[in-house]
Design an enzyme around this catalytic site. Structure first.
Site, PDB file in Angstrom:
ATOM      1  N   ASN A 202       1.759  -4.146   5.971  1.00 56.81           N
ATOM      2  CA  ASN A 202       1.414  -4.109   7.246  1.00 56.81           C
ATOM      3  C   ASN A 202       0.483  -5.256   7.835  1.00 56.81           C
ATOM      4  OD1 ASN A 202       0.310  -3.109   9.688  1.00 56.81           O
ATOM      5  ND2 ASN A 202       0.204  -1.031   9.271  1.00 56.81           N
ATOM      6  N   CYS A 207       3.427  -1.154  11.429  1.00 59.04           N
ATOM      7  CA  CYS A 207       4.018  -0.343  10.835  1.00 59.04           C
ATOM      8  C   CYS A 207       5.246   0.037  11.460  1.00 59.04           C
ATOM      9  CB  CYS A 207       3.024   0.916  10.354  1.00 59.04           C
ATOM     10  SG  CYS A 207       2.315   1.454  11.857  1.00 59.04           S
ATOM     11  N   HIS A 452       0.215   6.014  13.548  1.00 57.19           N
ATOM     12  CA  HIS A 452       0.980   5.413  12.553  1.00 57.19           C
ATOM     13  C   HIS A 452       2.321   5.695  12.337  1.00 57.19           C
ATOM     14  CE1 HIS A 452       1.085   3.396   8.685  1.00 57.19           C
ATOM     15  NE2 HIS A 452       1.587   4.583   7.986  1.00 57.19           N
ATOM     16  N   ASP A 469       6.529   3.878   3.780  1.00 59.24           N
ATOM     17  CA  ASP A 469       5.349   4.028   4.608  1.00 59.24           C
ATOM     18  C   ASP A 469       4.596   2.999   4.208  1.00 59.24           C
ATOM     19  OD1 ASP A 469       2.969   4.468   5.878  1.00 59.24           O
ATOM     20  OD2 ASP A 469       2.565   6.386   4.927  1.00 59.24           O
TER      21      ASP A 469
END
Length: 1088
Positions: A202, A207, A452, A469
């Protein structure tokens, strides 16, 4: 707005240094990572299973006795941890109740402890529980943030109001609902080892991009097409090459991959660039770029084959035989979430038929106005179906974007042929089975202002799901990928028996916002096998080379402590810079390439290397120290001694640092013959030649001379160097300094260099002698003055402050008159006094509010000077006036918004009046410019600020003493009805507002309204509705309130409104009649 901040020990009121810990200003709650995104995602509902939950009730007796101090509840246990509630009954330096959840045993916990909790705190309304105030948040507690909560929980005025019911019999009831969640330690987690996949790093706000890239990468057909794009001759920085590189590294890498090369290829090079895009936009831009790059290659048409579908828009008349259709393509579909329970409900809404009848009939070219049906049906769906869920919508009532967290279900298998193909158009190919299986779920966790992003993907469409993630990839089950991403509310059971057993409900701020489905009949082709042969060998070679370069840089960095750098300037550097990039001094060392060597290399060895590299014998090299003089010029000062040449480079650099130089800088005096030994009488001088005809300056070399000799002795040599006649009459100048002012003085050729105070490193400039009127800059001194003061100024039209209009080369010494005259000449204006200039604010990239007054600034340098005296701007704004600026400065210029009585419009006027004029003079002038409803109409002048009437002006007031020229002045006719007002009637202010988080927000244009003595709200509402011509159905939603100090007190139809306005506790304009509604009227009717 609600503040969520860590509570710290309350500071003394005078200690402003602690403001960071106990903010005095409220900030918005962000449900999710704060502020926008974090490189390590915050813990969310989905990543923290096995919650332990409980509710705790605390009755604070005799709360009035707790004034001025904090108080703690008893300790209660949730999830095996000790907690307590911390309350400031009179506020933590704010006029609100402050309340926090506190880790009770924080001081005794081991170093590095942390725990995550989702919790809500509430003040119970003991008269009506529905009016209880409750706020919730998620936080990871640690040693630095062992308490967290709400500094401004609720206003003290509400809390202590006996009629509100929050405190009864001096008792306040606090309720805390706490859900403690496990924290998983991922510091040593190996995604590749655990899952076979790697994540993406990131960059700070990327993201959302990472989740999309992982989704596209795991569509093998798409990945193969990207690999097959020809990029052999493609330069670095292209999107196809960057994407190939990214996919290759995702496929073969062992650690998380950087996306910097890809974002750089997009032209994104800052945090702001990342924030200007969303997933849907990025997806479309990326596909469009690839589609364009694929043209003319073997993978042309891949994007369309994968993602393109078609639908048909139609309008079909009911009473006549007429139908209009239009075919359109799509790459993704945006589905409504609000008001829809699942994907099928959204598709039903997508194809719903709209009736065009009544006032909304369809205008047919052939048949005129007709009742008709309007709708849309699908002609075909793509093999890969991308569904964008509209989780973010614009709230017109509050004029803000909001996130829709409603529960919204989506199936593992999506059948778009259901109900006999109700989504399909008549021309659709019914032989194609539109049964889809879910491939990816992209999730947003947080609120509209921040959050997020991550994705759940099953790359092979097996039963195994993976969560991507950012850098972390984990295995997940079906429930986590589907049901837990529906949104809505989450019920958490209690784990502590004996307490209140009502279930705890929390809004799930993590929910799906994009779905990717793959058609069952195409999945073998889409989810295909990739071979190593699909990856171009040139790409592999190129990436291997990049990896080698990275390793070399890493090695260099690791060995950096063993090396040092230094810079050497030679005559060819001086010749390359002087007269081009440089006019003063000899060389700009910032443009000299540094030489990297081992610190312990002897300098004599450096001379050997120079001999090999440049063919200069060691005996022909003499290195000079380069240093700063007292007059801020930089020159060679003395040669290195034999002892210094025996030093190592590292030792020489240390010596340079001791002489206040940031790096080792040397000048190389070179001669392919053996350099003569220096005597005390020897000086090294540098020479520049100036051509006044061409206005050119160039470096012509150096000479080692005797200080006792005269300049006249070297005139023949200088003429030879310049290519002049042997006996050419020349004049010499010594270049002494250039800051803050130029010093370049004539040299007396008939006395020695030493008497001229000329020494090592000095610069002599020479030229042919010429008369002063022969050239624009006849000598070196005047040329230096010109170069030193010349300034290219970019002029922008004030009305278009973002783009340059033209540029002019001026002198910093130009006067105000010089500047406007040059600009006027460029613009073809006869009268420069009709120009008005405005200075530039660089950090805001906008003009200053105040223009430059006529001849108020002496020189151009002062116009361009910033607050920092060492910085200058190069931008000025200009306006062309209709009258000379000196004349205009004697006038007051006003922006006037005139509200016409009929027709119902607001017209803007620019009015100029002499200074010292009154508002009565303004009224007289305005009456000659506007159309009044009657010739004897009286006018009212007022100012509006923040959508409220701020001030009413009297005709006798002087304008320049009262009015802010940057704010429009509102003028309206005074209605006749006001002239017949009774002694107890009252003219009140009326404002429009809506409520946002219990705070009222004003909007629209306020107005005056005459209310009669004894008039009930019901009668006033009739007049208000007539005034704005609001339909009955819409007007029923309007609420009326008495508003004082931004607090609404709602009125009933039977209320006598003026009874509320008889209070004298407020100033005359702190009371108003408030209209709460979200549909701002577009018309502004007559005053009543």
């Amino acid at each position: 707005m609600t503040m969520v901040t860590p509570r710290a020990p309350e500071p003394p009121p005078q200690d402003q240094d602690e403001e960071m810990l106990v903010p005095q200003q409220e900030v918005e709650v962000f449900e999710g990572p704060q502020p926008m995104e974090e490189s390590m995602p915050a813990v969310d509902n989905e990543s923290l299973p096995d919650a332990s939950t409980s509710r705790f009730t605390w009755k604070i007796e005799s709360i009035s006795k707790h004034s001025g101090r904090k108080t703690h509840s008893d300790i209660f246990v949730v999830g095996g941890y000790s907690w307590r509630v911390l309350v400031f009954p009179t506020g933590n330096n704010v006029n609100h109740l402050s309340m926090y959840l506190d880790v009770a045993d924080a001081k005794s916990l081991p170093i590095g402890w942390s725990r995550s909790a989702q919790f809500s705190l509430a003040v119970i309304n003991q008269l009506d529980s529905k009016h209880s105030v409750r706020k919730e948040v998620t936080h990871t507690f640690n040693s630095r943030e062992s308490d967290w909560g709400f500094t401004s929980f609720m206003p003290l005025i509400d809390l202590y109001d006996p009629s509100k019911g929050y405190i009864v019999n001096d008792q306040c009831i606090i309720e805390a609902e706490v859900a403690v969640r496990k924290i998983v330690d991922y510091w040593n987690y190996d995604s590749k080892k655990e899952t076979g996949y790697v994540g993406l790093k990131n960059q700070g706000a990327t993201c959302y991009m990472n989740s999309l890239l992982q989704t596209l990468y795991h569509i093998p057909y798409f990945r193969k097409a990207v690999y097959h794009m020809p990029t052999v001759d493609t330069p670095s920085g292209s999107i196809p090459l960057a994407l190939q590189s990214l996919f290759y590294r995702l496929q073969h890498g062992d650690n998380s991959i950087s996306t910097k090369e890809l974002t750089k290829s997009f032209g994104w090079d800052s945090y702001e660039s990342f924030m200007q895009h969303d997933v849907q936009e990025l997806n479309r831009v990326l596909c469009e770029k690839l589609e364009d790059k694929m043209k003319g290659t073997i993978v042309e048409g891949t994007i369309q084959k994968l993602f393109e579908g078609h639908h048909m828009n139609y309008i079909e008349c009911i009473g006549v035989d007429y139908k209009s259709t239009r075919k359109e393509s799509f790459y993704d579909l945006a589905l409504d979430v609000k008001g829809c329970s699942d994907v099928y409900a959204s598709f039903d809404k997508y194809v719903a038929v709209e009736m065009l009848d009544g006032d909304n009939k369809y205008q047919s070219e052939k048949y005129g106005l007709q009742d008709a049906k309007k709708g849309m049906l699908f002609i075909d769906f793509p093999p890969v179906l991308q569904l964008q869920l509209k989780r973010f919508e614009y709230d017109h009532a509050r004029d803000i974007m909001v996130k829709i967290n409603d529960r919204y279900e989506f199936p593992l298998q999506l059948d778009l042929d259901r109900d006999d193909g109700k989504y399909l158009s008549p021309e659709a190919d019914r032989s194609v089975r539109n049964l889809y299986t879910l491939h990816s779920v992209l999730v947003h966790s947080g609120g509209v202002s921040g959050g997020h992003y991550y994705a759940f993907i099953r790359p092979t469409l097996s039963n195994q799901w993976y969560k991507f993630d950012d850098e972390r990839v984990t295995k997940e089950d079906l429930k986590r990928a589907l049901e837990e991403q529906y949104g809505g509310e989450e019920e958490l059971p209690h784990t502590n028996p004996g307490l209140n057993m009502n279930p705890l409900k929390f809004t799930k701020y993590s929910n799906a916002y994009m779905l990717v489905y793959i058609r069952e009949s195409d999945k073998e082709k889409i989810v295909c096998d990739l071979e190593e042969t699909d990856i171009n060998e040139d790409l592999k070679t190129r990436l291997r080379k990049e990896d080698e370069d990275k390793e070399n840089k890493k090695k260099e960095k690791a060995e950096a402590h063993m090396f040092t750098t230094f810079k050497v300037a030679r005559d060819h550097d001086l010749a390359a810079q002087i007269g081009r990039d440089l006019f003063f001094d000899l060389v700009d060392y910032e443009k000299i390439h540094p030489i990297r060597v081992l610190k312990d290399m002897p300098f004599n060895q450096v001379k050997e290397e120079f001999s090999k590299e440049f063919g200069i014998p060691v005996h022909s090299q003499r290195f000079w120290w380069w240093s700063k003089r007292q007059n801020n010029t930089y020159r060679p000062t003395r040669p290195l001694t034999q002892q210094e040449e025996s030093y190592t480079v590292g030792q020489l650099k240390d010596a340079a640092i001791r002489m206040n130089s940031s790096e080792l800088r040397l000048y190389l005096e070179e001669n392919h013959l053996t350099l003569a030994s220096r005597t005390k009488d020897d000086i090294l001088l540098f020479f520049k030649l100036y051509d006044p005809e061409k206005e050119e300056l160039r470096y012509v070399g150096n000479l080692l001379l005797k200080a006792s000799s005269k300049p006249s002795d070297i005139v023949p040599k200088l003429n030879e160097i310049a290519g002049f006649q042997h006996d050419e009459d020349i004049e010499l100048y010594e270049e002494i300094k250039f800051e803050p002012n130029i010093m370049c003085e004539p040299v007396d050729c008939d006395v020695s260099f030493s008497l001229n105070q000329i020494a090592d490193g000095d610069i002599l400039c020479y030229q042919k002698r010429c008369s002063l009127d022969q050239h624009r800059h006849p000598n070196v001194s005047s040329f230096f003055e010109y170069v030193h003061n010349r300034q290219v100024v970019h002029f922008r039209l004030l009305e278009k402050p973002k783009q340059d209009d033209f540029s002019l080369e001026l002198s910093k010494r130009s006067t105000y008159d010089d500047v406007v005259e040059k600009v006027a000449q460029h613009l073809g204006m006869d009268d420069p006094s009709k120009l008005r200039l405005t200075q530039h604010i660089p950090h805001l990239q906008q003009p200053k509010h105040q223009y430059i007054k006529y001849r108020s600034i002496d020189h151009l340098s002062d116009m361009l000077l910033l607050r920092n005296p060492n910085q200058m701007s190069d931008i000025l704004y200009y306006e062309i006036l209709d009258i000379p600026l000196p004349e205009l400065q004697g006038l007051i210029t006003l922006r006037v918004a005139f509200h016409q009585a009929t027709p119902n419009e607001v017209l803007f006027h620019i009015i100029r009046l002499p200074k010292g004029s009154t508002y009565s003079d303004l009224i007289d002038d305005l009456k000659s410019k506007v159309q009044l409803s009657r010739s004897d109409a009286e006018l009212r002048l007022f100012q509006v600020n923040n959508n409220k009437i701020w001030k009413v002006y009297l005709p006798t007031e002087k304008i320049d003493a009262v009015h802010d020229p940057n704010v429009p002045l509102h003028v309206e006719e005074i209605p006749e009805v006001e002239k017949s007002a009774g002694p107890r009637d009252r003219l009140v202010h009326v404002v429009h507002f809506f409520k946002d988080n219990q705070h009222i927000q004003y909007y629209g244009l306020p107005f005056f309204f005459l209310i009669r003595e004894g008039e009930a709200l019901s009668d006033i509402k009739v007049r208000i509705q007539k005034k704005f011509e609001v339909p009955d159905e819409q007007f029923l939603k309007w609420k009326f309130a008495y508003v004082a100090y931004n607090r609404p007190d709602y009125l009933q139809d039977s209320d006598i409104v003026l009874s509320r306005f008889q209070k004298n506790i407020y100033g005359p304009w702190e009371q108003s009649l408030g209209l709460e509604h979200s549909d701002m009227p577009t018309k502004r009717a007559n005053q009543f």
